[in-house]
Design an enzyme around this catalytic site. Structure first.
Site, short mmCIF file in Angstrom:
data_model
loop_
_atom_site.label_atom_id
_atom_site.label_comp_id
_atom_site.label_asym_id
_atom_site.label_seq_id
_atom_site.Cartn_x
_atom_site.Cartn_y
_atom_site.Cartn_z
N ARG A 246 -6.39 -11.20 18.84
CA ARG A 246 -7.92 -11.00 19.15
C ARG A 246 -8.45 -12.32 19.24
NH1 ARG A 246 -6.70 -6.58 20.37
NH2 ARG A 246 -7.30 -4.52 19.29
N GLU A 275 -14.88 -11.14 25.16
CA GLU A 275 -14.13 -10.67 26.26
C GLU A 275 -15.13 -9.78 27.11
OE1 GLU A 275 -10.24 -10.18 24.74
OE2 GLU A 275 -9.77 -8.54 26.12
N HIS A 293 -5.97 -9.73 28.83
CA HIS A 293 -5.75 -8.95 28.04
C HIS A 293 -4.70 -8.12 28.70
CE1 HIS A 293 -7.25 -7.12 23.91
NE2 HIS A 293 -6.10 -6.98 23.96
#
Ligand code: DGY
Length: 342
Positions: A246, A275, A293
């Site tokens: 993360r 993000e 991602h």
């Protein structure tokens, strides 16, 4: 004890479409509705007020806070997240409201580990820099010292967070003859094949010794900015940092400085602090490989995640504890009856 089936129709809501077999599995036992958009916390709360559901299947960009959960009451019994990471859900608030939270562990381990190794090699061997050179017409032919990188053989791989994915990365790194050290605060179960091979060290030692530092820890208050200015300063100037967990585990502003000023050799990132935004300057760091991602982004893995997400939802609908539940105490507290015959 036989429990009464209270209704034959269960309602399930997704924000975005989830891949097969999710829709087929869920539609066989419930009315499935998909918003086709990410409404944000307020929008989701409004939606749940207007059209209550039994199970919500969000994905990792849907913030599931106390207000969203309150909006789902009294009907909402389960939040079945389409992801292994569930830091977007306020689990304590869910538990306090007797709402179980499901997730999709295990099925994406190999895909994320593959992606991690891909980033590690791409940065260490400067593959994306080379790709850009070639496309820009700057490659003028083989030279003895052109774009030299770091070799993996005998390099030390420092894994932060030695759970399923960290261990899968370690296994792949052994094929490159890397040495494995790890840091984990949770005392994870180490698989037999790695027990004698991977060495547990302090975070300081890992940062000082590792040629590649790979982050595999969940995001929590403890791991937020675990890799900060001090950590980056502690790494070798030749080291590579990889993150497929993360984004907020790394202080991205500090990382940009580290990459620009060459405190470290490079970084391979699949996740970002805000993000989909990148920290100012990150896109200009040629020593960073940036992926959007993609860790679990294979057809097979996304389908397997869809199946687990559906199974968790269907368990809850059938009056069973979801098979991959992060707060089983919530189920014990609420003990919801079956909605459909399973
Ligand atoms: C997860 O599942 O948590 C990944 O980040 C997305 O697949």
């Amino acid at each position: 004890m036989l429990r009464k089936i209270v209704s034959m129709t269960a309602d399930v809501l997704c924000t975005l479409d989830l891949p097969e077999p999710f829709p087929t599995l869920v539609s066989a036992r419930a009315a499935l509705r998909t918003l086709g958009r990410l409404p944000g916390a307020e929008g989701l709360a409004a939606e749940l007020h207007a059209r209550p559901v039994d199970v919500l299947c969000p994905q990792l960009r849907d913030p599931i806070d106390a207000a969203v959960l309150d909006a789902g009451l009294p009907r909402l019994r389960c939040v079945s997240v389409y992801a292994v990471g569930y830091d977007n859900v306020d689990v304590d608030a869910a538990t306090a409201r007797g709402i179980v939270v499901g997730h999709t562990p295990g099925v994406l381990t190999d895909a994320v580990a593959d992606c991690t190794v891909g980033l590690m090699l791409a940065v260490a061997r400067r593959l994306c820099e080379g790709d850009r050179e070639l496309r820009a017409g700057r490659y003028t032919g083989w030279e003895p010292t052109y774009l030299l990188g770091t070799e993996m053989r005998d390099a030390v791989l420092g894994i932060i967070g030695f759970g399923r994915i960290g261990q899968a990365v370690a296994r792949r790194a052994l094929a490159f003859s890397m040495r494995i050290v790890y840091f984990d605060t949770t005392d994870p179960t180490i698989a037999d094949d790695l027990r004698e091979i991977a060495q547990q060290v302090s975070l300081d030692a890992l940062l000082r010794e590792a040629d590649v530092v790979s982050v595999h820890t969940p995001l929590s208050a403890e791991t937020h900015h675990l890799i900060d200015t001090d950590a980056l300063r502690a790494m070798k100037p030749t080291a590579v940092l990889v993150n497929t967990s993360r984004g907020p585990v790394i202080d991205e502003v500090a990382l940009v400085r580290a990459l620009r000023e060459h405190w470290i050799a490079g970084a391979g990132l699949d996740v970002y602090e805000n993000e989909p935004q990148l920290a100012p300057g990150l896109a200009g760091c040629t020593n960073a490989v940036l992926a959007p991602h993609l860790g679990s982004a294979t057809v097979r893995t996304r389908a397997a995640m869809g199946e687990l997400c559906a199974r968790n939802a269907l368990d809850a609908i059938a009056g069973r504890l979801p098979r991959h539940c992060v707060n089983p105490e919530a189920w014990a507290r609420a003990s919801p009856p079956p909605l459909t015959a399973s």
